[in-house]
Enzyme design. Structure first.
Site, PDB file in Angstrom:
ATOM      1  CB  CYS A 115     -18.807 117.342  16.422  1.00  8.65           C
ATOM      2  SG  CYS A 115     -18.940 116.188  15.028  1.00  8.65           S
ATOM      3  CG  HIS A 218     -22.118 116.355  19.074  1.00  7.22           C
ATOM      4  ND1 HIS A 218     -22.453 117.746  18.598  1.00  7.22           N
ATOM      5  CD2 HIS A 218     -21.925 115.650  17.838  1.00  7.22           C
ATOM      6  CE1 HIS A 218     -22.147 117.609  17.324  1.00  7.22           C
ATOM      7  NE2 HIS A 218     -21.840 116.595  16.825  1.00  7.22           N
ATOM      8  CD  GLU A 220     -23.461 119.316  21.626  1.00  7.41           C
ATOM      9  OE1 GLU A 220     -22.465 118.711  21.853  1.00  7.41           O
ATOM     10  OE2 GLU A 220     -23.575 119.200  20.239  1.00  7.41           O
TER      11      GLU A 220
END
Ligand code: MN
Length: 257
Positions: A115, A218, A220
Site C-alpha cells: 500500500c 494489503h 498481510e
C-alpha cells in the site's frame, strides 16, 4: 547465512504522535514464510544512517499507513492540482523510508512494498501519485472499503509475463482495498503490472532487480497469498546465502558456543 532471513519492517505513525507501531499481521506473514521480522526505526537521524541500518537486514518490507507528505527533502509526490485531503503525515517516516528504499536498491536487497510502501517505492525513484483515485481518468470503483478489510472487494488483472504473476501463479486475484492514493506516473525503471477493473494501478515491479515490488492492496490482512511472502523471504535467503559471515565480522562469544 547461519539463520533465517531477517526482514526489516518499517514502523507506522498513527494518530498518537507518541507512538510508532508495526501491525502484527506483517510479523505473522513473515514468520509463516520462514523469515525473522524486526521493526526498523525512523526519523531524520535514521534516514541519515539508512545505509548502516539496511546493512543489518536481509530484506526490506515497507508497510502501509499514512500518506506521503506533499514535500519531503525535495521530493514532491503529488501533482500540483491535486488537493484531496491527506492523513497521518510524517516527514520523519518519509525521509527514512525513501533513504531505506535507496539503500536497499543499491545493495540489490529484496524489497516488498505494501500500500503506502508501494507508493513510497514509486516516489523514491521518481514516480508520482494522485491524492485521490477520482483524479485518474475515467469512472472509478470504490477503493476505500474499511469495513471489509479481510475480504476481496475487487479483482486485479496481473500482467502474464510479470514476476508477480509467476509468484502468485495467476493473472486474476481478488484483493482488499484500503487506499485513496494511487500511482499517477510510474517510477523510472518501474512497471505497473496489475490494475483494477477501472484501470487503477495495483502493483509495481522493477524488472532489473530480482525482487523489488509493491502491491496496492494489503496481503498481510487478507492473507490469501502466502506465496507472495514466501517468494520474498526466499529471495532474501538466496540473495545472502553464504554472505552472512562476510557481513558480520564479529566472532561468536564463547558463552554461546
Ligand atoms: Mn484497490
Amino acid at each position: 547465512m547461519d539463520h533465517d532471513p531477517i526482514i526489516g519492517i518499517s514502523m507506522r505513525v498513527g494518530d498518537n504522535p507518541d507512538h510508532a507501531s508495526v501491525d502484527i499481521r506483517y510479523l505473522h506473514r513473515i514468520e509463516e514464510a520462514g523469515g525473522i521480522p524486526i521493526a526498523l526505526p525512523y526519523g531524520f537521524e535514521a534516514a541519515k544512517h539508512a545505509d548502516s541500518i539496511v546493512d543489518l537486514i536481509d530484506g526490506l518490507l515497507l508497510t502501509g499507513g499514512g500518506d506521503p507528505c506533499p514535500e519531503c527533502f525535495g521530493r514532491h509526490p503529488y501533482a500540483e492540482n491535486c488537493m484531496a485531503e491527506l492523513s497521518f503525515l510524517s516527514a520523519e517516516r518519509d525521509a527514512f523510508e525513501y533513504a531505506a528504499a535507496h539503500a536497499a536498491w543499491d545493495r540489490g536487497l529484496p524489497t516488498l512494498g505494501v500500500c503506502r510502501g508501494l507508493q513510497v517505492m514509486n516516489v523514491a525513484f521518481g514516480g508520482t501519485l494522485v491524492r485521490d483515485i477520482s483524479e485518474l481518468d475515467g469512472k472509478h470503483i470504490e477503493h476505500v472499503v474499511l469495513d471489509r478489510q479481510d475480504e476481496a472487494v475487487h479483482t486485479v488483472s496481473i500482467k502474464g509475463d510479470s514476476k508477480l504473476a509467476a509468484i502468485l501463479g495467476t493473472t486474476e486475484l481478488g484483493v482488499n482495498s484500503l487506499h485513496h492514493l494511487a500511482i499517477c506516473k510510474s517510477a523510472k525503471g518501474g512497471e505497473i503490472v496489475a490494475r483494477a477493473s477501472d484501470g487503477t494501478p495495483e502493483a509495481l515491479e522493477f524488472p532489473e532487480k530480482d525482487f523489488f515490488l509493491g502491491v496496492q492492496w494489503h496481503p498481510e490482512i487478507i492473507a490469501n497469498t502466502p506465496q507472495l511472502f514466501t517468494a520474498f523471504v526466499d529471495a532474501c535467503r538466496t540473495k545472502w546465502a553464504g554472505k552472512r559471515t562476510a557481513r558480520r565480522p564479529f566472532a561468536k562469544r564463547a558463552v554461546f558456543s
